[in-house]
Design an enzyme around this catalytic site. Structure first.
Site, mmCIF file in Angstrom:
data_model
loop_
_atom_site.group_PDB
_atom_site.id
_atom_site.type_symbol
_atom_site.label_atom_id
_atom_site.label_comp_id
_atom_site.label_asym_id
_atom_site.label_seq_id
_atom_site.Cartn_x
_atom_site.Cartn_y
_atom_site.Cartn_z
ATOM 1 N N ILE A 25 0.844 -1.200 0.000
ATOM 2 C CA ILE A 25 0.000 0.000 0.000
ATOM 3 C C ILE A 25 0.881 1.253 0.000
ATOM 4 C CG2 ILE A 25 -1.712 1.310 1.337
ATOM 5 C CD1 ILE A 25 -2.766 -1.402 2.393
ATOM 6 N N ASP A 65 13.966 2.958 11.741
ATOM 7 C CA ASP A 65 13.030 1.950 12.232
ATOM 8 C C ASP A 65 12.019 2.711 13.097
ATOM 9 O OD1 ASP A 65 11.855 0.075 14.022
ATOM 10 O OD2 ASP A 65 13.504 -1.320 13.639
ATOM 11 N N ASN A 92 1.882 4.370 8.300
ATOM 12 C CA ASN A 92 1.410 3.231 7.507
ATOM 13 C C ASN A 92 2.170 1.942 7.792
ATOM 14 O OD1 ASN A 92 0.383 1.895 4.835
ATOM 15 N ND2 ASN A 92 2.607 2.034 4.554
ATOM 16 N N SER A 152 -7.313 -0.754 10.484
ATOM 17 C CA SER A 152 -7.677 -1.950 9.731
ATOM 18 C C SER A 152 -9.070 -2.398 10.160
ATOM 19 C CB SER A 152 -6.670 -3.071 10.035
ATOM 20 O OG SER A 152 -7.185 -4.320 9.639
ATOM 21 N N TYR A 180 -2.317 -8.566 15.999
ATOM 22 C CA TYR A 180 -2.576 -7.576 14.948
ATOM 23 C C TYR A 180 -3.864 -6.808 15.267
ATOM 24 C CZ TYR A 180 -3.361 -5.551 10.320
ATOM 25 O OH TYR A 180 -3.573 -4.664 9.289
ATOM 26 N N LYS A 184 -3.958 -2.808 16.209
ATOM 27 C CA LYS A 184 -4.657 -1.857 15.332
ATOM 28 C C LYS A 184 -5.783 -1.154 16.087
ATOM 29 C CE LYS A 184 -2.482 -1.943 11.467
ATOM 30 N NZ LYS A 184 -1.856 -0.717 10.942
ATOM 31 N N VAL A 213 -6.362 -6.249 0.923
ATOM 32 C CA VAL A 213 -5.900 -5.918 -0.426
ATOM 33 C C VAL A 213 -5.632 -7.219 -1.191
ATOM 34 C CG1 VAL A 213 -3.985 -4.897 -1.731
ATOM 35 C CG2 VAL A 213 -4.900 -3.714 0.262
ATOM 36 N N SER A 215 -3.780 -9.762 -3.186
ATOM 37 C CA SER A 215 -2.356 -10.010 -3.466
ATOM 38 C C SER A 215 -2.175 -11.481 -3.855
ATOM 39 C CB SER A 215 -1.496 -9.638 -2.246
ATOM 40 O OG SER A 215 -1.915 -10.368 -1.110
ATOM 41 N N GLY A 216 -3.096 -11.950 -4.697
ATOM 42 C CA GLY A 216 -2.986 -13.314 -5.214
ATOM 43 C C GLY A 216 -3.370 -14.387 -4.197
HETATM 44 N N1 LIG Z 1 -2.588 -5.278 3.007
HETATM 45 C C1 LIG Z 1 -3.776 -5.342 3.577
HETATM 46 O O1 LIG Z 1 -4.617 -6.162 3.204
HETATM 47 C C2 LIG Z 1 -4.117 -4.390 4.704
HETATM 48 C C3 LIG Z 1 -5.432 -4.361 5.192
HETATM 49 C C4 LIG Z 1 -5.759 -3.464 6.202
HETATM 50 C C5 LIG Z 1 -4.780 -2.639 6.741
HETATM 51 N N2 LIG Z 1 -3.505 -2.721 6.259
HETATM 52 C C6 LIG Z 1 -2.506 -1.853 6.874
HETATM 53 O O2 LIG Z 1 -1.921 -1.042 5.882
HETATM 54 C C7 LIG Z 1 -0.572 -0.784 6.197
HETATM 55 C C8 LIG Z 1 0.330 -1.186 5.025
HETATM 56 O O3 LIG Z 1 0.125 -2.548 4.751
HETATM 57 P P1 LIG Z 1 0.854 -3.302 3.544
HETATM 58 O O4 LIG Z 1 -0.025 -4.438 3.179
HETATM 59 O O5 LIG Z 1 1.274 -2.336 2.518
HETATM 60 O O6 LIG Z 1 2.111 -3.906 4.307
HETATM 61 P P2 LIG Z 1 3.517 -4.362 3.699
HETATM 62 O O7 LIG Z 1 3.985 -5.478 4.571
HETATM 63 O O8 LIG Z 1 3.429 -4.584 2.230
HETATM 64 O O9 LIG Z 1 4.421 -3.085 3.947
HETATM 65 C C9 LIG Z 1 4.758 -2.658 5.226
HETATM 66 C C10 LIG Z 1 6.011 -1.806 5.120
HETATM 67 O O10 LIG Z 1 6.346 -1.353 6.446
HETATM 68 C C11 LIG Z 1 7.751 -1.459 6.595
HETATM 69 N N3 LIG Z 1 8.079 -1.657 8.006
HETATM 70 C C12 LIG Z 1 7.874 -2.765 8.760
HETATM 71 N N4 LIG Z 1 8.397 -2.605 9.974
HETATM 72 C C13 LIG Z 1 8.935 -1.358 10.003
HETATM 73 C C14 LIG Z 1 9.641 -0.623 10.966
HETATM 74 N N5 LIG Z 1 9.901 -1.143 12.185
HETATM 75 N N6 LIG Z 1 10.054 0.637 10.672
HETATM 76 C C15 LIG Z 1 9.800 1.170 9.439
HETATM 77 N N7 LIG Z 1 9.144 0.507 8.477
HETATM 78 C C16 LIG Z 1 8.723 -0.750 8.746
HETATM 79 C C17 LIG Z 1 8.158 -2.681 5.780
HETATM 80 O O11 LIG Z 1 9.529 -2.640 5.440
HETATM 81 C C18 LIG Z 1 7.215 -2.575 4.585
HETATM 82 O O12 LIG Z 1 7.791 -1.881 3.496
HETATM 83 C C19 LIG Z 1 -0.265 -1.575 7.474
HETATM 84 O O13 LIG Z 1 -0.388 -0.729 8.592
HETATM 85 C C20 LIG Z 1 -1.349 -2.627 7.479
HETATM 86 O O14 LIG Z 1 -1.647 -3.096 8.774
HETATM 87 C C21 LIG Z 1 -3.145 -3.562 5.264
#
Ligand SMILES: NC(=O)c1ccc[n+]([C@@H]2O[C@H](COP(=O)([O-])OP(=O)(O)OC[C@H]3O[C@@H](n4cnc5c(N)ncnc54)[C@H](O)[C@@H]3O)[C@@H](O)[C@H]2O)c1
Length: 277
Positions: A25, A65, A92, A152, A180, A184, A213, A215-216
């Site tokens: 995202i 981080d 995010n 979420s 999780y 959240k 989202v 993602s396959g």
């Molecule tokens: N993908 C989904 O289906 C979904 C659904 C609801 C909510 N979300 C929320 O959306 C947000 C993004 O999700 P996503 O699917 O893109 O996740 P993702 O795993 O693809 O990306 C998360 C990113 O956060 C970075 N990250 C992790 N730990 C970190 C840290 N300690 N410091 C800095 N960066 C860090 C990772 O390197 C990664 O690039 C998240 O908060 C997730 O909970 C995602």
């Protein structure tokens, strides 16, 4: 479009810190926010030149981080030196169950590992707190800013374990973990706390709720999931009514833009109706 209306949604002159900008995202948000005129400062724990290149113009990546206060302070200094102090924050970055998670992490709740709970809480809850402290603090000092925390559907309602039945029918022990959901859900009242605390400093804080989202995922998951989404979008059947990351861009951009300038402490839910039924 009139100048007045385009200014309402413009992010020109905004310096937006976006954590987790390499992710599924985050990468779409980074590019989209930059297209709307923002300078986007992505925060990721490790720099990766090939990923950075894909994010395009007006996006720069700063190594930090989100669980490390000193690293965030350093990133703030670097961002401010490059573009001036931040005016927006999109918290995010988040962990669900990472790929290297131990098998017990997706097992029964009764044996969910304490260390996994701590790790998820640290990134998803403490990380958002520290980013607000560092970047929000700078905004409060400057007297202007917008914080968007990423929530979420599983921070609003419990994971529906029946969605994962197909994995159990394959012989796997799989339950969507509690950490999780708990991490959240903490962000909703934390967002209201920030809104109340920093309202007088003209720093707004809101939260967006995202659903799953595409993602396959396994077709059996997609079929079960689609039954929980009332919204049907013509031409999108192949996604089984899951979201694409682009579906979240408008809500985040709106909350960062002048169009939402009287909005704080609110939740913007973008879930196709998942939590409506
Ligand atoms: N993908 C989904 O289906 C979904 C659904 C609801 C909510 N979300 C929320 O959306 C947000 C993004 O999700 P996503 O699917 O893109 O996740 P993702 O795993 O693809 O990306 C998360 C990113 O956060 C970075 N990250 C992790 N730990 C970190 C840290 N300690 N410091 C800095 N960066 C860090 C990772 O390197 C990664 O690039 C998240 O908060 C997730 O909970 C995602």
């Amino acid at each position: 479009m009139t100048e007045r209306m385009s200014a309402l949604f413009s992010l020109k002159n905004e310096v937006v810190v976006l954590t987790g900008g390499y992710g599924l995202i985050g990468s779409v948000l980074a590019k989209g926010l930059a297209e709307l005129g923002a300078k986007v400062a992505v925060i990721e724990p490790k720099l990766d030149e090939s990923k950075t290149r894909t994010l395009g113009e007006n996006v720069a990546v700063f190594a930090a981080d989100v669980t490390k206060h000193d690293q965030l302070e350093r990133a703030l200094a670097d961002i401010s030196a490059r573009w001036g102090p931040p005016t927006g924050l999109v918290a995010n970055a988040g962990l669900d169950s990472p790929p290297d998670a131990p098998a017990e992490e997706n097992g029964p709740f009764e044996t969910y590992p304490e260390a996994s709970w701590d790790r998820v809480m640290e990134v998803n809850a403490k990380g958002v707190f520290l980013c607000a402290q560092v970047f929000g603090g700078a905004m409060a000092q400057a007297g202007r800013g917008s914080i968007v925390n990423v929530g979420s559907i599983y921070g609003v309602v419990s994971p529906d374990q029946s969605l994962y039945e197909y994995r159990r029918s394959d012989g796997e022990t799989f339950f969507k973990p509690a950490a999780y959901a708990a991490s959240k859900s903490a962000l909703y009242n934390f967002t209201r706390y920030l809104a109340a605390y920093w309202g007088p400093k003209n720093v707004r804080a809101n939260i967006v709720t995202f659903a799953g989202v595409f993602s396959g995922q396994d077709p059996r998951f997609l079929e079960a999931y689609a039954r929980k989404i009332p919204l049907r979008r013509p031409g999108r059947e192949a996604l089984a009514n899951m979201a694409a990351p682009e579906d979240y861009l408008g809500a985040v951009a709106f909350l960062l833009s002048p169009a939402s300038s009287y909005m704080t402490g609110a939740e913007l839910r973008v879930d196709g109706g998942f939590t409506a039924i």
